[in-house]
Each structure stands twice: as C-alpha cells, then as structure tokens.
Design a protein around this motif. Structure first.
Motif, PDB file in Angstrom:
ATOM      1  N   GLU A  28     -73.205  35.644  49.593  1.00  0.00           N
ATOM      2  CA  GLU A  28     -72.084  36.494  49.172  1.00  0.00           C
ATOM      3  C   GLU A  28     -70.760  35.752  49.303  1.00  0.00           C
ATOM      4  OE1 GLU A  28     -73.766  40.910  50.417  1.00  0.00           O
ATOM      5  OE2 GLU A  28     -72.926  39.614  51.973  1.00  0.00           O
ATOM      6  N   LEU A  29     -70.585  35.068  50.415  1.00  0.00           N
ATOM      7  CA  LEU A  29     -69.359  34.295  50.619  1.00  0.00           C
ATOM      8  C   LEU A  29     -69.227  33.201  49.569  1.00  0.00           C
ATOM      9  CD1 LEU A  29     -69.506  33.972  54.514  1.00  0.00           C
ATOM     10  CD2 LEU A  29     -67.919  35.405  53.195  1.00  0.00           C
ATOM     11  N   ALA A  30     -70.349  32.559  49.249  1.00  0.00           N
ATOM     12  CA  ALA A  30     -70.340  31.481  48.253  1.00  0.00           C
ATOM     13  C   ALA A  30     -69.851  31.999  46.900  1.00  0.00           C
ATOM     14  CB  ALA A  30     -71.736  30.876  48.123  1.00  0.00           C
ATOM     15  N   ARG A  31     -70.321  33.184  46.510  1.00  0.00           N
ATOM     16  CA  ARG A  31     -69.868  33.773  45.245  1.00  0.00           C
ATOM     17  C   ARG A  31     -68.371  34.051  45.261  1.00  0.00           C
ATOM     18  NH1 ARG A  31     -74.898  36.153  45.542  1.00  0.00           N
ATOM     19  NH2 ARG A  31     -74.152  38.027  46.596  1.00  0.00           N
ATOM     20  N   LEU A  32     -67.862  34.465  46.411  1.00  0.00           N
ATOM     21  CA  LEU A  32     -66.439  34.800  46.514  1.00  0.00           C
ATOM     22  C   LEU A  32     -65.532  33.569  46.442  1.00  0.00           C
ATOM     23  CD1 LEU A  32     -66.568  37.511  49.335  1.00  0.00           C
ATOM     24  CD2 LEU A  32     -65.996  37.874  46.932  1.00  0.00           C
ATOM     25  N   VAL A  33     -66.011  32.444  46.953  1.00  0.00           N
ATOM     26  CA  VAL A  33     -65.137  31.256  47.020  1.00  0.00           C
ATOM     27  C   VAL A  33     -65.535  30.165  46.038  1.00  0.00           C
ATOM     28  CG1 VAL A  33     -64.509  31.713  49.413  1.00  0.00           C
ATOM     29  CG2 VAL A  33     -66.400  30.155  48.921  1.00  0.00           C
ATOM     30  N   GLY A  34     -66.630  30.360  45.301  1.00  0.00           N
ATOM     31  CA  GLY A  34     -67.018  29.394  44.280  1.00  0.00           C
ATOM     32  C   GLY A  34     -67.688  28.135  44.804  1.00  0.00           C
ATOM     33  N   LEU A  35     -68.414  28.255  45.906  1.00  0.00           N
ATOM     34  CA  LEU A  35     -69.174  27.127  46.457  1.00  0.00           C
ATOM     35  C   LEU A  35     -70.641  27.527  46.561  1.00  0.00           C
ATOM     36  CD1 LEU A  35     -66.905  26.034  49.456  1.00  0.00           C
ATOM     37  CD2 LEU A  35     -67.096  24.912  47.238  1.00  0.00           C
TER      38      LEU A  35
END
Length: 153
Positions: A28-35
């Motif tokens: 989920e965090l990856a989707r939010l920050v693009g990593l």
C-alpha cells in the motif's frame, strides 16, 4: 537521535502515509509513493534505524479504559529531581520541559476527581517542587493529530 541521512521527498510522503495509517502494508505504501514494496521496506527500515521513525502505537479512547479525567499540570522547581519523580508516576501520560513560569507541563489521566486529587498531592510532595498549577480538561476537541510535515530547507 541518530539521523543517519537526509529525509527526502519520498521519505516525507512515506512518513505522512505512516502517520495516517501505521498499519499500511509495504505494498500500500509503495502505491502511494511510487516505489516497489521492497524499496519501501528498505526506506522504512532506514528511517527506523536512523531514529526518524521512533515507534508505532495504537490510539485508544482513554474513557474506554476508565480514564475519564484529564488535567494539565504545571510544576516549578528543581528540574532534574522533578523529572526523575515524574517519570515514575504512571498517571502522567506526557511531560514537557518548558520555558515560562513552569518548569514542566504534564498531562495526567486518571479515573475520577479523587484520583486527580491524589496525583496533585503526590506532585506537591516531590522534593524540589516549588508550586503546582492544575487545569482540568472539560472535553477534548481533538488530540494527538499529526501536524503537517515541514518542507525541506
């Protein structure tokens, strides 16, 4: 405090996302920050080991735990001695060393007014306390909300 590296824009977005939802998955965090999730995992680990992220907690409603009375207490006197005694009192939820008329401002949470009276008495018995001032909280409009992250210099 061990700030090993500079906090960049991606780190700031990660921190903001974790402040909003500390239970978010790395995906989920990856989707939010693009990593990628592994890259986020690595960054979060570095933020933790570097002392930028200092912990995670569950926010609870104090009244649900039987802690229906909150008060802010200002204490003046010998700061080192008072701090050591305050640290030992489980009723004290927060403690700030401040500039101004008081030496410390503390947040006390107790079940009821007789319990608050006991805490005030205990505070007044601490060696080095010159005076105390208590403000009882009638209601809480908001508490513990994360403020905005400052922009990098």
């Amino acid at each position: 405090m061990n700030y090993v590296r500079q906090v960049d824009g991606v780190d700031r977005r990660l921190i903001g996302a974790l402040r909003a939802n500390a239970r978010a998955t790395y995906a989920e965090l990856a989707r939010l920050v693009g990593l990628s999730a592994p890259a986020v995992h690595e960054r979060v680990g570095k933020l933790e080991s570097g002392g930028v992220i200092t912990g995670y907690h569950a926010a609870v409603e104090p009244a649900a735990l039987g802690l229906g009375v909150s008060a802010l207490q200002g204490d003046s006197g010998d700061s080192d001695r008072i701090f050591a005694a305050l640290r030992e009192m489980p009723e004290i939820e927060d403690c700030w060393f401040v500039a101004g008329e008081e030496t410390f401002v503390i947040k006390v949470r107790v079940a009821d007014m007789p319990s608050l009276e006991q805490v005030i008495g205990a505070l007044n018995r601490i060696r080095g306390v010159a005076r105390t001032r208590t403000t009882v909280v009638l209601s809480t409009r908001f508490e513990g909300r994360p403020g905005p992250l400052p922009e990098p210099a």
